[in-house]
Design a protein around this motif. Structure first.
Motif, short mmCIF file in Angstrom:
data_model
loop_
_atom_site.label_atom_id
_atom_site.label_comp_id
_atom_site.label_asym_id
_atom_site.label_seq_id
_atom_site.Cartn_x
_atom_site.Cartn_y
_atom_site.Cartn_z
N CYS A 110 30.80 -1.30 89.50
CA CYS A 110 29.70 -0.55 89.10
C CYS A 110 28.23 -1.01 89.37
CB CYS A 110 30.22 -0.28 86.87
SG CYS A 110 29.60 0.27 86.15
N ARG A 111 27.67 -0.78 89.50
CA ARG A 111 26.53 -1.18 90.13
C ARG A 111 25.06 -0.38 89.34
NH1 ARG A 111 24.77 -1.34 95.88
NH2 ARG A 111 26.18 -3.29 95.94
N TYR A 121 27.72 9.10 92.03
CA TYR A 121 26.09 8.58 91.35
C TYR A 121 25.71 9.57 89.99
CZ TYR A 121 21.22 8.81 92.82
OH TYR A 121 19.62 8.76 92.20
N LEU A 122 24.99 8.97 89.87
CA LEU A 122 24.21 9.07 88.15
C LEU A 122 23.18 8.69 88.19
CD1 LEU A 122 25.50 10.67 85.62
CD2 LEU A 122 26.20 8.69 84.49
N LEU A 169 26.46 13.04 90.68
CA LEU A 169 27.09 13.44 91.97
C LEU A 169 28.04 12.62 92.81
CD1 LEU A 169 23.41 13.58 93.37
CD2 LEU A 169 24.78 15.28 92.53
N MET A 170 29.29 13.55 92.76
CA MET A 170 30.63 12.25 93.63
C MET A 170 30.01 12.72 94.76
SD MET A 170 34.83 14.25 93.22
CE MET A 170 34.20 15.70 94.34
N GLN A 214 25.57 3.61 90.18
CA GLN A 214 27.00 3.97 90.69
C GLN A 214 28.23 3.62 90.63
OE1 GLN A 214 24.17 4.06 95.01
NE2 GLN A 214 23.37 2.48 94.00
N TRP A 215 29.04 3.71 91.61
CA TRP A 215 30.34 3.57 91.31
C TRP A 215 31.02 3.93 93.08
CZ3 TRP A 215 33.93 0.62 87.89
CH2 TRP A 215 33.76 1.42 86.69
N PHE A 216 30.98 2.72 92.60
CA PHE A 216 31.58 2.14 94.79
C PHE A 216 32.99 1.09 94.57
CE2 PHE A 216 27.21 1.17 94.29
CZ PHE A 216 26.94 1.49 96.12
N ALA A 217 34.11 2.02 95.95
CA ALA A 217 34.90 1.00 95.92
C ALA A 217 35.54 0.49 96.97
CB ALA A 217 36.47 2.24 95.83
N ARG A 218 36.66 -0.68 96.46
CA ARG A 218 36.45 -1.61 98.40
C ARG A 218 38.02 -1.60 98.02
NH1 ARG A 218 33.00 -6.44 98.33
NH2 ARG A 218 34.13 -7.62 96.73
#
Length: 600
Positions: A121-122, A75-76, A83-84, A58-62
């Protein structure tokens, strides 16, 4: 190769160089820098002993800030695929590249200012747990070239404290650019009471920074020649850059410390009639009020130049000479000694009065008299005097001396006076001298066309004689023209000469009468007489030759002889006739004398 490719390659090398993993490992870049509107790539590398089909990424932005929260971007997993998250701020500009095993690259294109966030990136690998890495995305935008402007009004050096002298504006930079002020090549640093800088930072709707900087300075007199400019320093992915504004000068006001008064034109000495320009210059700025005086009196308004800083004297006379002064008065000067400055100058206007001859003419002298005349002209310069008579040089002196005068001494004498060292300053006077005496005659003649002869009679003497023409041979008519000149009379006469004739010029005044005769011959009469003489001589020669032949018996006399000569012609006769055709009569006669005897 794209930036993401380099990143992925580097991270792969780090992973392979480490010891074999016993658990989940995740690697990301600490920082990615990109210019506004370009493409940003953030790579996430992972390795685990777990089955790859069980991995979830999963990619996150803060957003940057203490109160920010994580917002999922992508999400992958291996079952559902990538999935965007459509609710994220980058949803319409983000893509995911997972084509390489163990690598997931988040791509933003194009980058906007609000994309400057921390991207996380998690990775979840079931029993190996969950691990994550983060990348800070920094966005840059180069600002416009600095625009500088000086204040419109001048700044007086006597103002207390610092004064605003210029502004510098740098627009649309990100992050905020820095501004540095320069005087010449030296940067200006804030100093209490000497240098001050105030900056105003604003952000537009585009979120870019605009910086307005004001420079305040304690102005000195030497700043009038200084150049000021501002420099913008800003950051880009490649490093730090800078741009400079154009150079400006400021208007500095200061009191005059010196006044200069000088003659601008003409160069060199001044003479009456010249146009003279006198200028007054004070080194204050602005130029303080000036007062121009001549011999202590204020100069007339009409003599001042348009800028009130000089005089224009047209057609000067000696009365325009004397003392000129210029005084400046600056009431803004702090020091009383600087309020008034002045300078004087002397103007010398050279002159040459009209020449005066003594004794004043016209003069009447008797033959044999002596004459001494003087020529003087009052001048401010040394002079040189030259005498001329009828345009011919006589002497270099202000005194003219004539001894034992004759009729030839009469005429117009010119006295020319010139000032030395100054062209255009000269004068002259005339003295007419008459010498009493019986007239003297000079005659001239020249031949004209059609047997016309022009006669000129010049009669010198005083009183001015009268002239008349006469001829015993024919009536001269009214063809004469007489005119007086300074020393006598000149008379011209045109006559038609059909034969040799005598013409007499008669000059007479109260002291006597004289005359002179000139012989006039028609044009071509001398040639006719010469031809007649030649013909007579040729006839005489021919007669002598015939007489000689007769005495020698070469020419028979009587009728029988004539018949013999005209009858049959022998060969000798043929030769004689042939020679007569080609030769002259003289050759024929000689052939007859020297040849054989003819048949009886």
């Amino acid at each position: 190769m794209a930036l993401g490719g380099f990143v992925v390659t580097g991270l792969c090398i780090l992973v392979l160089a480490s010891q074999s993993w016993a658990e989940l490992e995740v690697s990301t870049e600490d920082r990615v820098e990109v210019s506004l509107g370009e493409r940003a790539e953030m790579a996430c590398l992972y390795k685990t002993d777990q089955d790859p089909t069980s991995i979830v990424i999963q990619w996150f932005a803060r957003a940057l800030g203490s109160n920010s929260f994580l917002q999922r971007v992508y999400y992958l997993d291996n079952t559902t695929g990538p999935l965007m998250d459509h609710d994220s701020s980058v949803a319409d500009r983000v893509t995911l590249d997972h084509s390489s095993p163990g690598s997931v690259v988040l791509i933003l294109d194009p980058v906007e200012l609000q994309d400057e966030m921390l991207f996380v990136c998690r990775v979840n690998a079931l029993s190996d747990g969950t691990k994550e890495g983060s990348t800070l995305l920094r966005v840059f935008n180069s600002p416009e070239v600095p625009k500088i402007a000086a204040v419109d009004n001048g700044i007086h050096i006597n103002e207390a404290g610092t004064s605003k002298i210029a502004t510098c504006e740098v627009r649309n930079g990100y992050p905020m650019p820095n501004i540095t002020w320069y005087r010449g090549l030296a940067p200006l640093h804030i100093s209490e009471g000497e240098v001050g800088v105030t900056n105003l930072v604003t952000r537009g709707t585009n979120l870019l920074f605009t910086v307005m900087s004001e420079l305040h300075l304690k102005v000195r007199k030497e700043d009038k020649d200084a150049e000021f400019y501002c420099e913008s320093t800003y950051y880009v992915p490649e490093g730090t850059k800078m741009t400079e504004s154009r150079r400006i000068r400021i208007t500095v006001h200061y009191p005059a410390t010196h006044v200069e008064l000088s003659k601008v034109s003409p160069p060199g000495l001044v003479k009456e009639g010249d146009t003279v320009e006198i200028r007054c210059q004070a080194d204050g700025n602005p130029t303080p009020p000036l007062t121009l005086r001549h011999n202590g009196e204020d100069v007339e308004e009409e003599k001042l130049t348009e800028d009130q800083m000089g005089l224009l004297l047209r057609g000067v006379t000696r009365s325009d000479g004397g003392n000129y002064s210029c005084t400046s008065l600056d009431l803004e000067a702090l020091d009383p000694d600087d309020m008034e400055k002045s300078m004087d100058m002397e103007l010398k206007v050279h002159f040459l009065d009209e020449a005066v001859v003594y004794p004043k003419g016209p003069l009447v002298l008797s033959q044999g008299d002596n004459l001494e005349a003087t020529c003087n002209a009052l001048s401010s310069l040394p002079t040189n005097t030259v005498w001329f008579k009828d345009g011919q040089y006589v002497t270099d002196s202000h005194v003219l001396r004539l001894k034992n005068v004759s009729l030839d001494s009469a005429g117009e004498y010119q006295c020319a006076v010139k000032a030395t060292g100054l062209d255009g300053l000269d004068t002259e006077a005339l003295l007419n001298v008459h010498v009493e005496g019986v007239p003297q005659i000079k005659l001239f003649k020249y031949q004209d066309m059609d047997n016309s002869v022009n006669l000129t009679c010049v009669a010198l003497g005083y009183p001015i004689p009268s002239v008349k023409w006469d001829s015993p041979d024919q009536d001269l008519g009214g063809q004469q023209n007489t005119a007086e000149m300074g020393t006598g009379v000149i008379s011209t006469l045109t006559v038609k000469a059909t034969s040799v004739m005598s013409v007499e010029c008669i000059a007479e005044n109260s002291l006597g009468q004289v005359s002179q005769v000139v012989r006039v011959e028609p044009k071509g009469s001398g040639v006719i007489i010469a031809v007649l003489i030649i013909c007579v001589l040729l006839l005489a020669i021919l007669g002598s030759v015939l007489y000689f032949l007769y005495k020698k018996g070469k020419i028979p006399c009587g009728r029988s002889g004539k018949q013999d000569l005209t009858k049959e012609k022998s060969n000798k006769d043929a030769i004689i006739m042939e020679m007569k055709t080609d030769k002259s009569d003289e050759a024929v006669l000689l052939q007859g004398v020297n040849g054989d005897k003819k048949a009886p």
